[in-house]
Design a protein around this motif. Structure first.
Motif, PDB file in Angstrom:
ATOM      1  N   LEU A   1       0.902  -1.155   0.018  1.00 48.87           N
ATOM      2  CA  LEU A   1      -0.014   0.064  -0.147  1.00 48.87           C
ATOM      3  C   LEU A   1       0.974   1.168  -0.098  1.00 48.87           C
ATOM      4  CD1 LEU A   1      -2.461  -1.132   2.808  1.00 48.87           C
ATOM      5  CD2 LEU A   1      -2.972  -0.963   0.334  1.00 48.87           C
ATOM      6  N   VAL A   2       0.253   2.202  -0.595  1.00 50.56           N
ATOM      7  CA  VAL A   2       1.140   3.585  -0.479  1.00 50.56           C
ATOM      8  C   VAL A   2       0.264   4.354   0.240  1.00 50.56           C
ATOM      9  CG1 VAL A   2       1.732   5.586  -2.067  1.00 50.56           C
ATOM     10  CG2 VAL A   2       1.932   3.009  -3.150  1.00 50.56           C
TER      11      VAL A   2
ATOM     12  N   VAL B   1      -4.155   0.865   8.091  1.00 49.02           N
ATOM     13  CA  VAL B   1      -3.739   1.964   6.703  1.00 49.02           C
ATOM     14  C   VAL B   1      -4.877   2.696   6.627  1.00 49.02           C
ATOM     15  CG1 VAL B   1      -2.859   2.178   4.583  1.00 49.02           C
ATOM     16  CG2 VAL B   1      -2.043   0.282   5.554  1.00 49.02           C
ATOM     17  N   GLU B   2      -4.849   3.968   6.583  1.00 48.90           N
ATOM     18  CA  GLU B   2      -5.884   4.972   6.276  1.00 48.90           C
ATOM     19  C   GLU B   2      -5.571   5.348   4.766  1.00 48.90           C
ATOM     20  OE1 GLU B   2      -7.166   9.674   6.914  1.00 48.90           O
ATOM     21  OE2 GLU B   2      -5.404   8.730   8.035  1.00 48.90           O
ATOM     22  N   ASN B   3      -6.577   5.158   3.833  1.00 51.06           N
ATOM     23  CA  ASN B   3      -6.253   5.436   2.559  1.00 51.06           C
ATOM     24  C   ASN B   3      -7.797   5.930   2.010  1.00 51.06           C
ATOM     25  OD1 ASN B   3      -7.460   2.890   1.988  1.00 51.06           O
ATOM     26  ND2 ASN B   3      -5.608   2.002   1.474  1.00 51.06           N
ATOM     27  N   GLU B   4      -7.805   6.034   0.501  1.00 56.74           N
ATOM     28  CA  GLU B   4      -9.043   6.500   0.059  1.00 56.74           C
ATOM     29  C   GLU B   4     -10.145   5.279  -0.113  1.00 56.74           C
ATOM     30  OE1 GLU B   4      -6.439   5.045  -3.473  1.00 56.74           O
ATOM     31  OE2 GLU B   4      -6.222   6.173  -1.179  1.00 56.74           O
ATOM     32  N   HIS B   5      -9.631   4.003   0.377  1.00 60.85           N
ATOM     33  CA  HIS B   5     -10.737   2.995   0.280  1.00 60.85           C
ATOM     34  C   HIS B   5     -11.046   2.470   1.579  1.00 60.85           C
ATOM     35  CE1 HIS B   5      -9.360   2.488  -3.953  1.00 60.85           C
ATOM     36  NE2 HIS B   5      -8.171   2.215  -3.749  1.00 60.85           N
ATOM     37  N   ALA B   6     -10.525   3.367   2.512  1.00 61.62           N
ATOM     38  CA  ALA B   6     -11.107   3.153   4.028  1.00 61.62           C
ATOM     39  C   ALA B   6     -12.565   2.959   4.274  1.00 61.62           C
ATOM     40  CB  ALA B   6     -10.467   4.226   4.840  1.00 61.62           C
ATOM     41  N   SER B   7     -12.925   2.016   5.469  1.00 63.73           N
ATOM     42  CA  SER B   7     -14.380   1.887   5.433  1.00 63.73           C
ATOM     43  C   SER B   7     -14.945   3.231   6.049  1.00 63.73           C
ATOM     44  CB  SER B   7     -14.688   0.589   6.687  1.00 63.73           C
ATOM     45  OG  SER B   7     -13.930   1.051   7.551  1.00 63.73           O
TER      46      SER B   7
ATOM     47  N   ASP C   1      -2.316   6.743  14.348  1.00 68.27           N
ATOM     48  CA  ASP C   1      -1.332   6.104  13.610  1.00 68.27           C
ATOM     49  C   ASP C   1      -1.913   4.609  13.955  1.00 68.27           C
ATOM     50  OD1 ASP C   1      -0.424   5.587  16.411  1.00 68.27           O
ATOM     51  OD2 ASP C   1       1.441   6.219  16.061  1.00 68.27           O
ATOM     52  N   MET C   2      -1.004   3.624  13.460  1.00 64.62           N
ATOM     53  CA  MET C   2      -1.600   2.341  13.710  1.00 64.62           C
ATOM     54  C   MET C   2      -1.848   1.919  15.491  1.00 64.62           C
ATOM     55  SD  MET C   2       1.402  -0.062  12.119  1.00 64.62           S
ATOM     56  CE  MET C   2       3.028  -0.192  12.715  1.00 64.62           C
ATOM     57  N   PHE C   3      -0.845   2.255  16.079  1.00 59.70           N
ATOM     58  CA  PHE C   3      -0.808   2.128  17.454  1.00 59.70           C
ATOM     59  C   PHE C   3      -2.009   2.531  18.028  1.00 59.70           C
ATOM     60  CE2 PHE C   3       3.448   1.619  16.190  1.00 59.70           C
ATOM     61  CZ  PHE C   3       3.990   0.419  16.722  1.00 59.70           C
ATOM     62  N   ALA C   4      -2.600   3.894  17.953  1.00 57.40           N
ATOM     63  CA  ALA C   4      -3.872   4.257  18.435  1.00 57.40           C
ATOM     64  C   ALA C   4      -4.798   3.526  17.597  1.00 57.40           C
ATOM     65  CB  ALA C   4      -3.927   5.832  17.792  1.00 57.40           C
ATOM     66  N   ALA C   5      -4.833   3.153  16.526  1.00 58.06           N
ATOM     67  CA  ALA C   5      -5.993   2.320  16.145  1.00 58.06           C
ATOM     68  C   ALA C   5      -6.151   1.039  16.664  1.00 58.06           C
ATOM     69  CB  ALA C   5      -5.783   2.069  14.303  1.00 58.06           C
ATOM     70  N   LEU C   6      -4.909   0.382  17.074  1.00 55.94           N
ATOM     71  CA  LEU C   6      -5.253  -1.025  17.756  1.00 55.94           C
ATOM     72  C   LEU C   6      -5.502  -0.834  19.050  1.00 55.94           C
ATOM     73  CD1 LEU C   6      -1.772  -2.346  16.480  1.00 55.94           C
ATOM     74  CD2 LEU C   6      -4.044  -3.457  16.141  1.00 55.94           C
TER      75      LEU C   6
ATOM     76  N   LYS D   1      -5.426 -11.986  11.154  1.00 58.91           N
ATOM     77  CA  LYS D   1      -5.597 -10.780  10.700  1.00 58.91           C
ATOM     78  C   LYS D   1      -4.575 -10.592   9.538  1.00 58.91           C
ATOM     79  CE  LYS D   1      -5.967  -7.243  13.354  1.00 58.91           C
ATOM     80  NZ  LYS D   1      -5.942  -6.048  14.359  1.00 58.91           N
ATOM     81  N   THR D   2      -4.639  -9.560   8.549  1.00 54.79           N
ATOM     82  CA  THR D   2      -3.936  -9.405   7.370  1.00 54.79           C
ATOM     83  C   THR D   2      -2.647  -8.649   7.795  1.00 54.79           C
ATOM     84  OG1 THR D   2      -5.653  -9.763   5.828  1.00 54.79           O
ATOM     85  CG2 THR D   2      -3.760  -8.149   5.217  1.00 54.79           C
ATOM     86  N   VAL D   3      -1.446  -8.860   7.421  1.00 55.93           N
ATOM     87  CA  VAL D   3      -0.332  -7.764   7.561  1.00 55.93           C
ATOM     88  C   VAL D   3      -0.345  -6.919   6.395  1.00 55.93           C
ATOM     89  CG1 VAL D   3       2.061  -7.484   7.838  1.00 55.93           C
ATOM     90  CG2 VAL D   3       1.031  -9.376   8.698  1.00 55.93           C
ATOM     91  N   PHE D   4      -0.304  -5.684   6.408  1.00 56.31           N
ATOM     92  CA  PHE D   4       0.078  -4.765   5.305  1.00 56.31           C
ATOM     93  C   PHE D   4       1.239  -4.588   5.455  1.00 56.31           C
ATOM     94  CE2 PHE D   4      -4.447  -4.159   6.895  1.00 56.31           C
ATOM     95  CZ  PHE D   4      -5.174  -4.159   5.765  1.00 56.31           C
TER      96      PHE D   4
END
Length: 375
Positions: free
Chosen positions: A8-9, A289-295, A314-319, A369-372
């Motif tokens: 992902l970019v 990952v936050e991107n244009e396809h985010a839910s 960031d991803m730590f906050a999200a977790l 889970k998936t690893v990005f």
């Protein structure tokens, strides 16, 4: 072992003097009832010290999740109280924090951020039979004892080192790299475990392996060895506070090859440490990952976090946000705050939808889970 990857970019007490025993008894009963009507979640975080950049954002995310739930009426009609403790980024304070949270009567604990601190806390939570959810401790042995038996009260929602180390190696294989240099944090289980897993699954040759300890800041000597070896890529197995200076010094030395890293790269402080001009050709394992396809759920979380704290999560906050919501979801499903009921509900988690993905809990209390891989 199932491995998925995706490139992902850019992602209180009131004290009163009263006359008459009757009044005093009534006040005590009222306070007791108020306390019993509350659900108490504890947070044990690195709010100061060298890795506070992880703990602060996670503490904030848990607060946000609990505030949202309370605004919606709480859990099973009860408000949720949050108590957080600053473990100062040390194992000694982590143990002290766990004991303090136990004495405060928490129903469940979330945190700490790192593997070493979580391992230090586990004996306390296991002894007291208090469910513990780790948002970000990735060592494979977090949820198991030395004999391999699952620890009844320990759960996590992040992927394991074996999964991210293997996924990074698979990514390197798909990129066609034939040679690699590995630089690991030799003072942590995190760095050593990641290195072992990367080497296990990398199909090329590791032609140079170097190590450092977390207190080091000058990496010139080991980087000279790496440069001399001439590897096609570098894998840094460590946390952001060391990886940032490592990247900066490597780029300034003329090492322009791709650099791969684990989820420890996922704090934005690494960019400041590395220098924005050096933050290029970097790939790391990510939980979120936050991107244009985010839910819609992800977009709403990001929006609320930004509005509340002034910057993006960031991803730590999200977790940590997901860990708090999972804790409250388990309490709702259990219909109880009794420790064993919460533990059982956590173990039976299936298709929980969080901002870091949808996951179920396996028999070892780990999520599927998936690893990005974020570029």
């Amino acid at each position: 072992m199932e491995k998925k990857w995706q490139s992902l970019v850019m992602m209180v007490g009131i004290f009163m003097t009263l006359s008459g025993c009757g009044s005093l008894t009534q006040t005590s009963e009222s306070l007791s009832k108020k306390q019993s009507d509350e659900i108490v979640i504890g947070g044990n975080w690195e709010l100061s010290g060298p890795i506070s950049a992880y703990g602060v954002v996670q503490d904030r995310a848990v607060k946000l999740a609990i505030e949202e739930k309370n605004q919606q009426g709480g859990v099973n009609g009860r408000q949720v109280k949050y108590i957080s403790y600053d473990n100062k980024s040390t194992t000694e304070e982590t143990v002290a924090g766990a004991e303090k949270l136990v004495s405060d009567g928490v129903n469940l604990i979330i945190g700490p951020s790192t593997t070493n601190n979580t391992l230090a806390e586990i004996p306390v939570t296991q002894r007291e039979k208090i469910p513990l959810i780790s948002a970000t401790a990735t060592a494979d042995n977090i949820t198991q004892d030395k004999s391999g038996k699952v620890l009844d009260y320990i759960f996590r929602i992040c992927f394991k080192d074996s999964l991210q180390g293997g996924s990074l190696a698979e990514f390197a294989n798909k990129k066609g790299y034939q040679t690699a240099a590995v630089i690991k944090d030799n003072s942590s289980d995190y760095g050593q475990n990641l290195t072992d897993q990367f080497k296990k699954y990398f199909k090329g040759q590791v032609i140079q392996e170097e190590s450092y300890v977390s207190e080091e800041k000058d990496f010139q000597a080991i980087l000279q060895n790496v440069k001399k070896a001439g590897a096609e890529m570098i894998f840094i197995a460590g946390y952001y506070e060391n990886a940032g200076p490592l990247i900066k010094q490597a780029r300034e030395m003329g090492l322009t090859v791709p650099i791969l890293g684990p989820d420890g790269f996922g704090n934005k402080g690494i960019i400041e440490l590395a220098g924005i001009e050096n933050w290029d050709n970097i790939y790391y394992a990510a939980h979120f990952v936050e991107n244009e396809h985010a839910s819609d759920e992800v977009k709403q979380f990001v929006k609320k976090y930004k509005e509340t704290y002034g910057n993006a999560p960031d991803m730590f906050a999200a977790l940590a946000y997901d860990a708090a919501h999972l804790a409250m979801d388990a309490m709702k499903r259990a219909g109880s705050t009794e420790k064993d009921a919460i533990r059982e509900a956590l173990a039976q988690t299936k298709d929980f939808k969080g901002v870091t993905g949808t996951f179920s809990m396996d028999e070892w209390h780990n999520p599927s889970k998936t690893v990005f891989i974020q570029e």
